[in-house]
Write an enzyme that holds these catalytic residues in place. Sequence first.
Site, PDB file in Angstrom:
ATOM      1  N   HIS A 119       3.917  37.116  52.409  1.00  0.00           N
ATOM      2  CA  HIS A 119       3.182  37.911  51.412  1.00  0.00           C
ATOM      3  C   HIS A 119       1.843  38.299  52.025  1.00  0.00           C
ATOM      4  O   HIS A 119       0.841  37.608  51.877  1.00  0.00           O
ATOM      5  CB  HIS A 119       2.995  37.077  50.135  1.00  0.00           C
ATOM      6  CG  HIS A 119       2.394  37.831  48.984  1.00  0.00           C
ATOM      7  ND1 HIS A 119       2.601  37.478  47.673  1.00  0.00           N
ATOM      8  CD2 HIS A 119       1.582  38.911  48.932  1.00  0.00           C
ATOM      9  CE1 HIS A 119       1.949  38.293  46.868  1.00  0.00           C
ATOM     10  NE2 HIS A 119       1.311  39.178  47.624  1.00  0.00           N
ATOM     11  N   HIS A 143      -0.396  41.968  52.723  1.00  0.00           N
ATOM     12  CA  HIS A 143      -0.584  43.418  52.658  1.00  0.00           C
ATOM     13  C   HIS A 143      -1.401  43.828  53.875  1.00  0.00           C
ATOM     14  O   HIS A 143      -2.564  43.431  54.007  1.00  0.00           O
ATOM     15  CB  HIS A 143      -1.308  43.805  51.371  1.00  0.00           C
ATOM     16  CG  HIS A 143      -0.577  43.388  50.133  1.00  0.00           C
ATOM     17  ND1 HIS A 143       0.356  44.187  49.515  1.00  0.00           N
ATOM     18  CD2 HIS A 143      -0.633  42.239  49.410  1.00  0.00           C
ATOM     19  CE1 HIS A 143       0.836  43.554  48.450  1.00  0.00           C
ATOM     20  NE2 HIS A 143       0.258  42.373  48.373  1.00  0.00           N
ATOM     21  N   HIS A 153       6.061  41.866  43.073  1.00  0.00           N
ATOM     22  CA  HIS A 153       4.995  41.051  42.491  1.00  0.00           C
ATOM     23  C   HIS A 153       5.283  40.848  41.008  1.00  0.00           C
ATOM     24  O   HIS A 153       5.608  41.806  40.297  1.00  0.00           O
ATOM     25  CB  HIS A 153       3.651  41.770  42.635  1.00  0.00           C
ATOM     26  CG  HIS A 153       3.102  41.790  44.034  1.00  0.00           C
ATOM     27  ND1 HIS A 153       3.855  42.168  45.118  1.00  0.00           N
ATOM     28  CD2 HIS A 153       1.867  41.470  44.523  1.00  0.00           C
ATOM     29  CE1 HIS A 153       3.098  42.086  46.218  1.00  0.00           C
ATOM     30  NE2 HIS A 153       1.901  41.667  45.886  1.00  0.00           N
ATOM     31  N   GLU A 212       1.640  37.139  38.151  1.00  0.00           N
ATOM     32  CA  GLU A 212       0.268  36.865  38.628  1.00  0.00           C
ATOM     33  C   GLU A 212      -0.676  37.139  37.467  1.00  0.00           C
ATOM     34  O   GLU A 212      -1.237  36.230  36.870  1.00  0.00           O
ATOM     35  CB  GLU A 212      -0.063  37.746  39.827  1.00  0.00           C
ATOM     36  CG  GLU A 212      -1.491  37.558  40.333  1.00  0.00           C
ATOM     37  CD  GLU A 212      -1.933  38.642  41.315  1.00  0.00           C
ATOM     38  OE1 GLU A 212      -2.942  38.403  41.993  1.00  0.00           O
ATOM     39  OE2 GLU A 212      -1.299  39.719  41.378  1.00  0.00           O
ATOM     40  N   ASP A 239      -1.977  37.037  51.405  1.00  0.00           N
ATOM     41  CA  ASP A 239      -2.121  38.193  50.526  1.00  0.00           C
ATOM     42  C   ASP A 239      -2.967  39.300  51.165  1.00  0.00           C
ATOM     43  O   ASP A 239      -2.461  40.151  51.870  1.00  0.00           O
ATOM     44  CB  ASP A 239      -2.691  37.754  49.179  1.00  0.00           C
ATOM     45  CG  ASP A 239      -2.390  38.729  48.045  1.00  0.00           C
ATOM     46  OD1 ASP A 239      -1.705  39.730  48.284  1.00  0.00           O
ATOM     47  OD2 ASP A 239      -2.837  38.481  46.908  1.00  0.00           O
ATOM     48  N   ASP A 240      -4.271  39.299  50.893  1.00  0.00           N
ATOM     49  CA  ASP A 240      -5.214  40.284  51.449  1.00  0.00           C
ATOM     50  C   ASP A 240      -6.368  39.503  52.081  1.00  0.00           C
ATOM     51  O   ASP A 240      -7.469  39.414  51.525  1.00  0.00           O
ATOM     52  CB  ASP A 240      -5.738  41.206  50.344  1.00  0.00           C
ATOM     53  CG  ASP A 240      -4.621  41.978  49.678  1.00  0.00           C
ATOM     54  OD1 ASP A 240      -4.222  43.023  50.209  1.00  0.00           O
ATOM     55  OD2 ASP A 240      -4.143  41.528  48.616  1.00  0.00           O
TER      56      ASP A 240
END
Length: 334
Positions: free
Chosen positions: A14, A16, A194, A197, A275-276
């Site tokens: 996961h 990005h 996704h 969340e 994630d980011d």
Amino acid sequence: MNQFIAGLPKVELHLHIEGSLEPELMFALAERNQIAIPYRSPEEVRAAYQFHNLQSFLDIYYQGANVLIHEQDFYDLTWAYLLRCKADNVVHTEIFFDPQTHTERGIAFETVVHGIHRALEQGRTELGISSQLILCFLRHLDQDAAFRTLEQAMPHRDKIIGVGLDSSELGHPPEKFKDVFEKALEAGFLTVAHAGEEGPSQNIDNTLDLLGATRVDHGVRCVEDPALVARLIREQVPLTVCPLSNLKLKVFESMRDHNIVELLRKELCVTINSDDPAYFGGYMTDNFQAVADAHPMSREEIAQFTFNAIMASFISEEEKQRLTQLTRNYLESF
């Protein structure tokens, strides 16, 4: 334990790629491409990374992506991330990219995918890091836009293994994209999305039932529904959890409040991901370390996150066995 975590083989599911754009690279690309950005220094950019929810993050995230123009920019972005992977002992990564973020700005789909793919191939040969690429639809856009993006992806099925769904979960439930996911499945793409969340646990059920997802990105709100938790355990549906992201976006108030270790001990197939990372303060080792600092765990429990990620990954059974043995050998060496 710090030494054990640092050396542990890791698998990221996961990530990005646009969210790995560090402020320094953002400034370098802005200068190279003569793009104006509303910050005077990398430090000023970092100071702006104070988010109160997902949307406040997305506003800055999409702004930062404006500096990505040419194939070389996407290559440089991906290569920088892969060097971080090497430092963190990530042996396999499955990368999300958001083509609509770029095609909406007039950047050709091919420009994006070729730049990322070129770096991934170099990472495979020079760094020993295997990888897969997953296209994500932006859920705040309509399904027609997703269909157009899927059509653009068709000539690149040799480079893209699956499709996903990201961006604002609130107000954009999985059922909004049921038809385009059916089309993607027919075309041979794997599907992820996704869910759970910001949105309710029902989004997780619908992601599995309506989108044919083989794993759920985030999924931490599954605990709101005991029947769903039982299903996730029974079917061993992978959840790609992002601890530092959840903290930064106020999904949990503190890492001690995070439920990832509770879910692991209930034998859900939970994994740790970044994630980011440029925006949320940490790559893979940072996320593992943050969880371990807040929740005392055994080495076996920490390694289970990697075993789960290997099982959940989109690689061959032979490669899964190889990475599992690699991780088991590492665990036994301690």
